[in-house]
Write a protein that holds these residues in place. Structure first.
Motif: not given
Length: 487
Positions: A239, A241, A279, A282, A297, A299, A302, A305, A307-308
């Motif tokens: 995935h 970002a 994507t 962001a 904050s 990309m 993400e 954290r 997420v990506k």
């Protein structure tokens, strides 16, 4: 040979029993299997440092439960490399030190030298760990800044949970890993054999890969021992970002996504067997920056954290980003330069002043004034000449003009002789420089440093260019003052 390696031994689990054992001697070992396991582990450790780990900085971690059973100090003395045994004071909790350093009480090396100090963790290199159950702090809670190149676990226990050990956070975050598990053959249980295993995190079938029994002839070099665990991602979805407004690296076309980074991802996906998602921007439409609380904050947020998995846009290398993210090998270099118009030659009517600098002209003027007043004081007492005549006499020396009469006083003659000699040198220098100036046009001093640019009256014109879908370039210009450079 001893200078080829640097082996540091860190004892990480701290207890009162460890300090007592160090002062009273090792606990008696009654199990013959453990005695043979110690001898075999020491042999494997020697062969490992001579073979795959040679020419690499090595850090040896030893669990406390291993130290309670095995004579680790004797094992280190048998190593053909410098070895140091670090014994932290009992009752100290490693986490209280911020996972940055461990206090040292005594350090032993091959010469049995004893010293006191504080040893810091090495941030890279090869980590060789003598583990029992594998419950020590470095395996499960390694510092974020600790990024070893490879990790080798040598299990010195009757039971070995290779699958669990290979999934500890330290090994999951390390590129090259291996576990050596002992096995006790039925026919000869007194001769344990270490089997080499590694972990394939993206394998679609079996993640645990058995590489065979340890043999220095079978694993003589780095590539033979450390299996490439990331040659096949098993069709995993990566995935990304991303932000599609990043010409020419990532941008949208009528046929879909295109750009340099997209083409590189397509090539890597085909080579390493994975797919990827992307994507258009962001959630907060930002690329990413870190606030005072350490929160990212955009990309990068993400990615931070979890997420990506990967960010592939135009990210320059900065110290702040390097603290929290790993960069790929740089594949694009961008350079900036300053372009200035060549200034026209200086007016030729000013060429009579160019042979000397302003400082030289000022010195000549000061010398002329001093010479006039000095000569006037001397001539006033002896020749009774006027001030105007004395000024003319001194000025004639600068213009190489002769005098109608020579003063009769030898003191005045000596003074004029020194003055005329100095004027003769000035005249020759001026004439030579004037010829050079008339031959080659004089240009203003060019700007060659940032300081000279900052203190000049010039202004900067910045050009930004973008590649359109039709292949044309669009330029945008803005004018900025260089005044900020003076701060």
């Amino acid at each position: 040979m001893a200078g080829e390696w640097n082996v540091n031994v860190y004892l990480l689990t701290l207890s009162v029993a460890l300090a007592q054992k160090n002062s009273q001697g090792l606990t008696p070992r009654l199990d013959p299997l453990l005695i043979h396991l110690e001898e075999e582990a020491a042999r494997v450790l020697r062969e490992l440092l001579k073979g795959p780990a040679r020419d690499h900085e090595v850090t040896l971690l030893v669990e406390d439960e291993v130290l309670k059973v095995f004579d680790v100090e004797r094992m280190l003395k048998d190593l053909p490399v410098p070895a140091r045994l670090l014994l932290p004071p009992s009752g100290t909790i490693v986490e209280e030190l911020g996972q940055d350093e461990i206090p040292a009480v005594t350090i032993y090396d091959n010469a049995l030298r004893v010293s006191v100090g504080c040893i810091l963790f090495v941030k890279s290199g090869v980590v060789v760990a003598l583990v029992g159950s594998g419950s020590s702090w470095p395996l499960w809670s390694p510092p974020d800044w600790w990024l070893p190149k490879a990790v080798v676990l040598v299990v010195v226990s009757k039971t070995c949970r290779a699958r669990d050990l290979l999934q500890t956070p330290l090994l999951e975050s390390t590129t090259s890993v291996a576990v050596l598990c002992p096995s006790f053959p039925t026919g000869n249980p007194q001769r344990p054999v270490f089997r080499v295993s590694t972990w394939l995190p993206y394998s679609a079938d079996e993640n645990l890969l058995q590489l065979g029994d340890w043999d220095p002839a079978a694993f003589p070099a780095w590539d033979d021992f450390f299996y490439d665990r990331f040659s096949d991602f098993g069709g995993k979805a990566i995935h990304l970002a991303s932000d599609y407004d990043d010409m020419p690296l990532i941008f949208e076309t009528d046929d879909g996504l295109d750009g340099t980074n997209i083409r590189m991802m397509d090539a890597l996906a085909s080579l390493l067997n994975f797919t990827y998602t992307s994507t258009d921007e962001a959630p907060d439409a930002e690329w990413g920056e870190r606030d005072e609380n350490g929160t990212w904050s955009g990309m990068l947020g993400e990615l931070h954290r979890g997420v990506k998995d990967l960010a592939i846009n135009y990210f320059t290398v900065t110290t702040e980003r390097a603290e929290d993210f790993d960069y790929s090998v740089p594949y694009y270099n961008e350079g900036f330069g300053l372009i200035l118009k060549i200034p026209p030659p200086l007016p030729r009517w000013r060429s009579v002043l160019y042979p000397f600098t302003a400082g030289v002209w000022a010195s000549v003027g000061v010398a002329f004034i001093v010479a006039v007043f000095s000569f006037h004081c001397l001539a006033k007492r002896r020749t009774q000449t006027s001030f105007a005549v004395n000024v003319t006499t001194i000025f004639k020396g600068l213009t190489t003009q002769s005098l109608a009469t020579v003063p009769g006083s030898w003191l005045i003659r000596g003074f004029l002789g020194l003055w005329w000699f100095m004027c003769w040198i000035l005249d020759i220098s001026y004439t030579c420089n004037l010829i050079a100036v008339l031959t080659v046009p004089v240009y203003p001093t060019r700007i060659e440093t940032v300081d000279s640019l900052a203190f000049s009256d010039l202004r900067q014109v910045l050009f930004y260019w973008f590649l359109s879908r039709d292949g044309f370039f669009f330029f945008f210009r803005s004018v900025l003052s260089f005044g900020l450079l003076r701060v």
